[in-house]
Design a protein around this motif. Structure first.
Motif, PDB file in Angstrom:
ATOM      1  N   TRP B  76       0.828  -1.214   0.000  1.00  0.00           N
ATOM      2  CA  TRP B  76       0.000   0.000   0.000  1.00  0.00           C
ATOM      3  C   TRP B  76       0.858   1.257   0.000  1.00  0.00           C
ATOM      4  O   TRP B  76       0.360   2.348  -0.286  1.00  0.00           O
ATOM      5  CB  TRP B  76      -0.991  -0.013   1.169  1.00  0.00           C
ATOM      6  CG  TRP B  76      -2.157  -0.902   0.859  1.00  0.00           C
ATOM      7  CD1 TRP B  76      -2.319  -2.205   1.219  1.00  0.00           C
ATOM      8  CD2 TRP B  76      -3.305  -0.570   0.072  1.00  0.00           C
ATOM      9  NE1 TRP B  76      -3.495  -2.697   0.715  1.00  0.00           N
ATOM     10  CE2 TRP B  76      -4.126  -1.719   0.013  1.00  0.00           C
ATOM     11  CE3 TRP B  76      -3.730   0.592  -0.587  1.00  0.00           C
ATOM     12  CZ2 TRP B  76      -5.346  -1.741  -0.679  1.00  0.00           C
ATOM     13  CZ3 TRP B  76      -4.941   0.562  -1.269  1.00  0.00           C
ATOM     14  CH2 TRP B  76      -5.729  -0.587  -1.307  1.00  0.00           C
ATOM     15  N   ALA B  77       2.121   1.106   0.367  1.00  0.00           N
ATOM     16  CA  ALA B  77       3.033   2.247   0.264  1.00  0.00           C
ATOM     17  C   ALA B  77       3.683   2.293  -1.118  1.00  0.00           C
ATOM     18  O   ALA B  77       4.529   3.146  -1.376  1.00  0.00           O
ATOM     19  CB  ALA B  77       4.087   2.189   1.360  1.00  0.00           C
ATOM     20  N   LEU B 225      -2.242   4.769  -3.589  1.00  0.00           N
ATOM     21  CA  LEU B 225      -1.195   4.428  -2.630  1.00  0.00           C
ATOM     22  C   LEU B 225      -1.198   5.428  -1.490  1.00  0.00           C
ATOM     23  O   LEU B 225      -1.615   6.582  -1.654  1.00  0.00           O
ATOM     24  CB  LEU B 225       0.171   4.425  -3.326  1.00  0.00           C
ATOM     25  CG  LEU B 225       0.271   3.488  -4.528  1.00  0.00           C
ATOM     26  CD1 LEU B 225       1.622   3.630  -5.194  1.00  0.00           C
ATOM     27  CD2 LEU B 225       0.032   2.041  -4.106  1.00  0.00           C
ATOM     28  N   ALA B 226      -0.723   4.985  -0.346  1.00  0.00           N
ATOM     29  CA  ALA B 226      -0.632   5.876   0.821  1.00  0.00           C
ATOM     30  C   ALA B 226       0.283   7.050   0.478  1.00  0.00           C
ATOM     31  O   ALA B 226       1.289   6.892  -0.209  1.00  0.00           O
ATOM     32  CB  ALA B 226      -0.077   5.112   2.018  1.00  0.00           C
ATOM     33  N   GLY B 227      -0.116   8.231   0.954  1.00  0.00           N
ATOM     34  CA  GLY B 227       0.747   9.399   0.786  1.00  0.00           C
ATOM     35  C   GLY B 227       0.500  10.183  -0.485  1.00  0.00           C
ATOM     36  O   GLY B 227       1.200  11.154  -0.765  1.00  0.00           O
ATOM     37  N   GLN B 228      -0.500   9.775  -1.283  1.00  0.00           N
ATOM     38  CA  GLN B 228      -0.752  10.458  -2.547  1.00  0.00           C
ATOM     39  C   GLN B 228      -1.975  11.384  -2.477  1.00  0.00           C
ATOM     40  O   GLN B 228      -2.387  11.924  -3.491  1.00  0.00           O
ATOM     41  CB  GLN B 228      -0.946   9.441  -3.674  1.00  0.00           C
ATOM     42  CG  GLN B 228       0.311   8.647  -3.966  1.00  0.00           C
ATOM     43  CD  GLN B 228       0.154   7.764  -5.179  1.00  0.00           C
ATOM     44  OE1 GLN B 228      -0.942   7.282  -5.470  1.00  0.00           O
ATOM     45  NE2 GLN B 228       1.247   7.543  -5.891  1.00  0.00           N
ATOM     46  N   GLY B 229      -2.550  11.514  -1.288  1.00  0.00           N
ATOM     47  CA  GLY B 229      -3.664  12.446  -1.129  1.00  0.00           C
ATOM     48  C   GLY B 229      -5.034  11.846  -1.389  1.00  0.00           C
ATOM     49  O   GLY B 229      -6.037  12.569  -1.365  1.00  0.00           O
ATOM     50  N   LYS B 231      -6.528   9.622   0.483  1.00  0.00           N
ATOM     51  CA  LYS B 231      -7.189   9.434   1.782  1.00  0.00           C
ATOM     52  C   LYS B 231      -8.219   8.313   1.728  1.00  0.00           C
ATOM     53  O   LYS B 231      -9.385   8.469   2.101  1.00  0.00           O
ATOM     54  CB  LYS B 231      -7.830  10.752   2.235  1.00  0.00           C
ATOM     55  CG  LYS B 231      -6.797  11.879   2.403  1.00  0.00           C
ATOM     56  CD  LYS B 231      -7.376  13.078   3.109  1.00  0.00           C
ATOM     57  CE  LYS B 231      -6.314  14.084   3.503  1.00  0.00           C
ATOM     58  NZ  LYS B 231      -5.706  14.818   2.401  1.00  0.00           N
ATOM     59  N   MET B 232      -7.769   7.174   1.242  1.00  0.00           N
ATOM     60  CA  MET B 232      -8.689   6.041   1.101  1.00  0.00           C
ATOM     61  C   MET B 232      -8.780   5.249   2.403  1.00  0.00           C
ATOM     62  O   MET B 232      -7.873   5.289   3.219  1.00  0.00           O
ATOM     63  CB  MET B 232      -8.236   5.122  -0.042  1.00  0.00           C
ATOM     64  CG  MET B 232      -6.954   4.370   0.202  1.00  0.00           C
ATOM     65  SD  MET B 232      -5.525   5.440  -0.035  1.00  0.00           S
ATOM     66  CE  MET B 232      -4.196   4.269   0.062  1.00  0.00           C
ATOM     67  N   HIS B 233      -9.884   4.557   2.537  1.00  0.00           N
ATOM     68  CA  HIS B 233     -10.034   3.650   3.673  1.00  0.00           C
ATOM     69  C   HIS B 233      -9.970   2.213   3.163  1.00  0.00           C
ATOM     70  O   HIS B 233     -10.631   1.860   2.197  1.00  0.00           O
ATOM     71  CB  HIS B 233     -11.354   3.890   4.394  1.00  0.00           C
ATOM     72  CG  HIS B 233     -11.500   3.020   5.617  1.00  0.00           C
ATOM     73  ND1 HIS B 233     -10.563   3.032   6.627  1.00  0.00           N
ATOM     74  CD2 HIS B 233     -12.430   2.114   5.984  1.00  0.00           C
ATOM     75  CE1 HIS B 233     -10.921   2.162   7.566  1.00  0.00           C
ATOM     76  NE2 HIS B 233     -12.041   1.592   7.199  1.00  0.00           N
ATOM     77  N   VAL B 234      -9.157   1.416   3.832  1.00  0.00           N
ATOM     78  CA  VAL B 234      -8.941   0.035   3.433  1.00  0.00           C
ATOM     79  C   VAL B 234      -9.264  -0.841   4.633  1.00  0.00           C
ATOM     80  O   VAL B 234      -8.702  -0.648   5.707  1.00  0.00           O
ATOM     81  CB  VAL B 234      -7.459  -0.158   3.009  1.00  0.00           C
ATOM     82  CG1 VAL B 234      -7.185  -1.618   2.686  1.00  0.00           C
ATOM     83  CG2 VAL B 234      -7.112   0.737   1.832  1.00  0.00           C
ATOM     84  N   LYS B 242     -16.845   2.598  -1.870  1.00  0.00           N
ATOM     85  CA  LYS B 242     -16.045   3.635  -1.208  1.00  0.00           C
ATOM     86  C   LYS B 242     -14.948   3.032  -0.346  1.00  0.00           C
ATOM     87  O   LYS B 242     -14.066   3.742   0.111  1.00  0.00           O
ATOM     88  CB  LYS B 242     -16.945   4.458  -0.286  1.00  0.00           C
ATOM     89  CG  LYS B 242     -17.711   5.577  -0.930  1.00  0.00           C
ATOM     90  CD  LYS B 242     -18.484   6.291   0.182  1.00  0.00           C
ATOM     91  CE  LYS B 242     -19.158   7.546  -0.308  1.00  0.00           C
ATOM     92  NZ  LYS B 242     -19.978   8.122   0.778  1.00  0.00           N
ATOM     93  N   TYR B 244     -15.879   1.636   2.493  1.00  0.00           N
ATOM     94  CA  TYR B 244     -16.431   1.749   3.846  1.00  0.00           C
ATOM     95  C   TYR B 244     -17.076   0.424   4.265  1.00  0.00           C
ATOM     96  O   TYR B 244     -17.717  -0.243   3.442  1.00  0.00           O
ATOM     97  CB  TYR B 244     -17.505   2.839   3.896  1.00  0.00           C
ATOM     98  CG  TYR B 244     -17.001   4.257   3.786  1.00  0.00           C
ATOM     99  CD1 TYR B 244     -15.640   4.525   3.604  1.00  0.00           C
ATOM    100  CD2 TYR B 244     -17.877   5.325   3.870  1.00  0.00           C
ATOM    101  CE1 TYR B 244     -15.181   5.832   3.508  1.00  0.00           C
ATOM    102  CE2 TYR B 244     -17.429   6.638   3.780  1.00  0.00           C
ATOM    103  CZ  TYR B 244     -16.074   6.887   3.587  1.00  0.00           C
ATOM    104  OH  TYR B 244     -15.635   8.168   3.500  1.00  0.00           O
TER     105      TYR B 244
END
Lengths: 291, 384
Positions: B76-77, B225-229, B231-234, B242, B244
């Motif tokens: 995810w990173a 990916l994490a850090g790209q803005g 702001k997803m929830h996994v 979404k 959620y």
């Protein structure tokens, strides 16, 4: 008329209302974290929040950040992957005492030992709330829970002692009553390089509180006012929570120690030419208190 | 020390485990988390030595639970990630293999199979985890698993595993075994330009418009990916488009049906097998991994006796090539299935043969490879 809540920027509004009970300390804990995060000025795009399973595990679902709701006990190793694959991320693990200290206890001590650069917020409500109030690794001896109907026969973990002994660079404990001190402490933890741990003692009036006749959430917060003693720098070995005893809160550990990546980068220095593809510690976007 | 590149183009004399690690590096793997376990440890050791040379990260975790989670987090990173293990560690990884499937996280997991159950035979071969690979994590799901028979194949299939994991956003299993892992043979590593790599499918829309689990036409969603803005929830909970959590039957059906269908409906793009003289054969030996290799001698001896024997070797074991087995079943008397367990893939062959051909198991408890005489005897029996 107020159109926007000050936390809107940080909350997934479309997931509110949350599932937490009236009188629970998780709302205060989450507010303290989000306020502290805003105080740090860290770019929100760079923050990842990782939770495990349980009432506290739902935090990841409410924050409008890159957020990961993993399996029971495993938020720390998941966070380890996020951190090491992209060290420019600010990785925060937000989970409960059962998740982090019982089923995930091994990950907690080993990540502290390695001094991975991440912040752990552990909400301790002395029982497993999500599943109906069973005894856990922090349940005080003698306390009643749904699986300790004759009183708890096990000695509990003292979380600050466990964290400090395992190598954490920052260890603090507050109750959900200490909202402002908690916010300041989480701020410090977020800015600290290394494995930082903040334990939050939190009321669970629905289960642990009811089993142990502690009254409402408000009653429990009032009891904190009488029970807590602030002792910064207290020996973590001596802050165990005894039934009926004082709850010692404060900042117990704030030390400097090279992080895992510091040691990796030192050990590999000059061996393989310039680093490829991955930012190194010196390129980190995250400011730290000792810089 | 001179830095080596990621793709060591040329001819090498290396073990299967080293070839696996080199295949991962050639595929772009830059993060490895693992825990020592015989007979897979050489994969971790080789990655520990090689990853720093190519700017990657190696970490030895506290156990296999942690290793599996760390490779998911690292994916995810943005990294291509892998872990390697054997039976007992594979059992521990089942928990978060499920998280990888549910969150659609690309990664590669290598199982160098040894004899079991339990601690079993740490240093000796087994093929007893084939059904665990298919069903070992709880809940309904589809998986992709590959089975190499040689160091060259494990190099090639490790690259293929990374490509499939990116294409379908799923953990891909390499179900090797102790003999292939420890066998040392010639491995040819092609020039980097000749290695085709599947890139990660990242979102083409802005964070405001991004739905993390809104699939493309092939049923696979794009992965932020994490850090790209974004702001997803996994979450490992049943979730909507979404991302959620939604705890309803409807959400479960929509999500799980898609997780199943993204593999089942794309099976033509995934399935790969090798056939030798299956057309017109009276008997087909269906075998995989080291057992496909040990079947070559008895097949040759049977052919010398005048028997019409084919070899069917699934390279992709899961999803199983059921249509092809069904077609072949119509023309043969029997399948012979040697495997180092008491009947796992043979059950699958039996299912796919639909009673049109007999299926003869050649079981082996583990600790060694098949005696060619036993396989030959089964072929003779099948041909009658």
């Amino acid at each position: 008329m107020i159109e926007r809540h000050p936390m809107d920027q940080l909350l997934r509004e479309d997931r509110i209302p949350h599932i937490w009970c009236s009188g629970c300390g998780l709302g205060t804990s989450l507010t303290a974290f989000m306020s502290a995060l805003q105080d740090t000025g860290i770019s929100l795009d760079n923050v990842s929040v990782v939770s495990g399973i349980g009432c506290t595990g739902r935090v990841a679902g409410y924050v409008k950040l890159d957020s990961f709701h993993t399996t029971h006990g495993r938020p720390i190793p998941f966070a380890v992957g996020l951190h090491l694959a992209n060290p420019s991320l600010k990785v925060v693990v937000f989970s409960g005492d059962g998740d982090l200290i019982a089923i995930g206890g091994n990950h907690f001590i080993h990540s502290a030992r390695r001094n991975l650069d991440m912040t752990i917020i552990c909400v301790n409500n002395f029982n497993y709330g999500m599943t109906g109030g069973q005894g856990g690794p922090t349940t005080p001896i003698g306390a009643k829970t749904s699986t300790t109907p004759y009183g708890n026969f096990e000695f509990p973990f003292n979380i600050p002692h466990l964290a400090a002994a395992s190598g954490a660079t920052y260890v603090a404990r507050w109750t959900a009553l200490d909202a402002r001190r908690l916010r300041k402490s989480i701020h410090e933890a977020l800015m600290k390089r290394g494995f930082s741990v903040v334990e939050i003692i939190s009321p669970c009036p629905t289960l642990f509180g009811r089993f142990n006749r502690q009254g409402t959430g408000l009653d429990i917060l009032n009891s904190y006012r009488e029970q807590t003693v602030i002792q910064h720098g207290a020996d973590p070995a001596k802050v165990g929570i005894e039934p009926g005893g004082k709850i010692i809160v404060g900042k117990f550990v704030d030390i400097e120690r090279p992080t895992f990546l510091d040691v990796v980068n030192q050990g590999l220095k000059g061996k393989f030419g310039p680093p490829v593809e991955k930012p190194r510690a010196e390129e980190l976007a995250i400011p730290s208190v000792d810089e | 020390m001179e830095s080596k590149g990621a793709v060591l183009t040329g001819e090498h004399f290396i073990s299967g485990n080293e070839a696996c690690a080199e295949g991962a590096l050639a595929a772009g793997c830059r993060f490895f988390a693992g825990y020592p376990i015989t007979p897979s440890t050489e994969v971790a050791e080789h990655m520990a030595e090689r990853l720093p040379e190519v700017g990657g990260t190696f970490i030895q975790m506290e156990d296999e639970l942690a290793s599996m989670n760390a490779i998911l987090g690292a994916a995810w990173a943005g990294a291509k990630t892998m872990s390697a293990t054997s039976g007992p560690g594979f059992s521990l990884m089942m928990e978060n293999l499920g998280l990888g499937i549910m969150t659609e996280t690309p990664c590669v997991l290598v199982n160098i199979q040894r004899g079991g159950p339990s601690t079993g035979l740490p240093t000796l071969v087994g093929q007893g985890d084939m059904m665990q690979a298919r069903w070992g994590s709880h809940g309904p799901y589809e998986i992709i698993a590959l089975s190499p028979s040689s160091p060259q194949e494990i190099f090639d299939l490790t690259i293929k595993a990374f490509n499939l994991s990116e294409q379908f956003r799923i953990p891909v299993l390499i179900m090797s075994d102790e003999v292939v892992g420890h066998m040392t043979e010639k491995v040819i590593i092609p020039p980097a330009d000749d290695i085709k790599l599947t890139p990660r499918r990242t979102p083409k829309v802005s964070p405001e418009k991004y739905l993390p689990y809104d699939p493309d036409e092939d049923l696979v969603p794009a992965m932020a990916l994490a850090g790209q803005g974004y702001k997803m929830h996994v979450t490992g909970l049943t979730h909507d488009r979404k991302g959620y959590p939604v705890i309803t039957e409807e959400a479960q059906i929509e999500l799980v049906q898609r997780l199943i269908d993204k593999i089942r409906k794309n099976r033509d793009k995934i399935i790969e097998y090798h056939e030798d003289q299956c057309e017109g054969a009276d008997v087909i030996v269906c075998s995989y991994g080291i057992s496909a290799r040990t079947s070559l001698l008895p097949i040759q001896l049977a052919r010398e006796e005048g028997l019409k024997v084919g070899l069917f070797k699934p390279i992709v074991v899961w999803p199983f090539p059921e249509e092809r087995i069904g077609q072949l079943a119509a023309g043969v008397k029997a399948f012979v299935v040697p495997e180092i367990n008491y009947g796992q893939i043979s059950l699958e062959v039996e299912r796919c043969a639909h009673g049109k051909a007999e299926v003869i198991q050649v079981p082996h408890a583990g600790g060694g490879i098949h005696d060619p005489a036993k396989v030959l005897e089964a072929i003779r029996r099948a041909a009658k």
